[in-house]
Write an enzyme that holds these catalytic residues in place. Structure first.
Site, PDB file in Angstrom:
ATOM      1  CG  HIS A 221      -1.793   1.200   1.342  1.00  0.00           C
ATOM      2  ND1 HIS A 221      -3.074   1.271   0.827  1.00  0.00           N
ATOM      3  CD2 HIS A 221      -1.565   2.411   1.928  1.00  0.00           C
ATOM      4  CE1 HIS A 221      -3.586   2.451   1.078  1.00  0.00           C
ATOM      5  NE2 HIS A 221      -2.687   3.167   1.754  1.00  0.00           N
ATOM      6  CD  GLU A 222       1.936   3.360   3.651  1.00  0.00           C
ATOM      7  OE1 GLU A 222       2.173   4.489   3.172  1.00  0.00           O
ATOM      8  OE2 GLU A 222       0.887   3.109   4.285  1.00  0.00           O
ATOM      9  CD  GLU A 293      -4.829   6.535   1.947  1.00  0.00           C
ATOM     10  OE1 GLU A 293      -4.675   5.315   2.145  1.00  0.00           O
ATOM     11  OE2 GLU A 293      -3.910   7.358   2.058  1.00  0.00           O
TER      12      GLU A 293
END
Length: 358
Positions: A221-222, A293
């Site tokens: 995700h990062e 996101e």
């Protein structure tokens, strides 16, 4: 003792609609892990199509994990369906991001026009033009800003192996630096920088509380934020919001001066727009953050292919930060407070991952 994790039934209260037809084949794996299951001699946890059984190994804090997973094998038609669904999701995210930025620029242009006509519009937009990412990432600055310490490959070789593999799939030329924030009671992760120079900060509580697969999902995700250059995008949005704040304030001061000199009531609609501009800019910035996101979640799914671990990680984060399980997606459908969130509701993120997987 059964400890049920997130499942579609738990989120929606009914059986999911079958979008694709899959063939399930069992897979069994054994591993020694450091974790903290409930204090029973035998702990069994279930999440979706996976069952995990933990036995004490005799060494303090170490357990033998037996994982039985029903792996899904999609036929070509279903794989094509998921591919098109993910492409449509990615396209929608890009369009939503572009619309949010465009709306902020339009709002700023209107405020600038009220202040100084065409010249005021031009100056307002120039003042909020995007700039190269000037984030300084060094061991000293990271410790000064966050109190985070740089991790070396020798300290956590397995963690770096996971990160290197994910970065290879993401096409990053440089692997981000890893930092650990000494916060044993906090579970969080942050990404800084872009593809050229970046860093990922993980809290000590997250490293202790997540499994290897869940940490891989968090790292993916990062890395998605880094590959998509979301730090720069959100910095641009922040600059636009600040420019809207200052320009609207200048416009209100100008209208007030005209009013004191006997200006007509025609300026009242303009004053109302200028008064609402900062709030509108903030809402657009939050909407952009939520879209980025969701896009990072979808990219993380592409990088790991493990929706179960991503969903389990989101479940743990939700329980840690709120002390409760994620609510059903429909519970947030008409909640006006969702507009004030920088992140989508966990249930929305889980629902999106499920939609892109099954």
């Amino acid at each position: 003792m059964f400890d049920a994790g997130i499942s579609w039934t738990a989120l929606h209260g009914h059986r999911p609609r079958r979008d694709v037809v899959v063939d399930l084949t069992p897979g069994i794996s054994l591993a020694l892990v450091r974790c903290a299951p409930p204090m029973q001699m035998l702990s069994i946890s279930r999440c979706g199509t996976t069952v995990e059984i933990y036995w004490p190994s005799g060494e303090a804090g170490v357990y033998l994990r037996c994982r039985i997973e029903l792996k899904s094998e999609l036929n070509s038609k279903d794989r094509d369906l998921l591919r098109r669904r993910r492409l449509a999701h990615q396209t929608a995210n890009y369009q939503s991001s572009a619309l949010a930025i465009l709306a902020m620029m339009l709002l700023l242009a209107v405020c600038g026009w009220i202040v100084g006509g065409t010249e005021g519009m031009r100056r307002a937009l120039q003042g909020a033009a995007p700039r190269p990412d000037g984030t300084v990432i060094s061991r000293e600055s990271m410790y000064r800003w966050f109190g985070a310490r740089l991790l070396s490959h020798a300290q956590v070789p397995e963690l770096f192996a996971i990160l290197t593999k994910i970065c290879g799939r993401a096409g990053l030329a440089r692997v981000p630096e890893l930092y650990c924030l000494p916060a044993p009671s906090d579970m969080n992760a942050y990404a800084l920088g872009g593809p050229e120079r970046s860093a990922i900060v993980l809290t000590e509580g997250l490293l202790r509380g997540m499994t290897r697969e869940e940490i891989a999902g968090i790292l993916a995700h990062e890395v998605a934020h880094i590959r998509n250059n979301d730090t720069w995008t959100m910095s641009w949005a922040t600059a636009l919001r600040r420019a809207i704040d200052w320009t609207s304030l200048a416009g209100l001061a100008l209208l007030r001066t005209r009013h004191n000199h006997g200006a007509m009531r025609a300026s009242q609609p303009l004053a109302t727009l200028l008064s609402a501009a900062p709030t509108l800019g903030q809402l657009l910035g939050l909407a952009l953050s939520r879209v980025r996101e969701l896009d990072a979640d979808a990219t993380a799914l592409e990088l790991t292919g493990d929706s179960r671990a991503l969903i389990a990680a989101l479940d743990k984060l939700e329980r840690h930060h709120t002390g409760s399980v994620p609510m059903a997606v429909s519970a947030f459908g008409h909640d006006p407070m969702r507009l004030l969130r920088s992140h989508p509701a966990t249930s929305e993120r889980v629902g999106t991952l499920l939609n892109l997987t099954f």
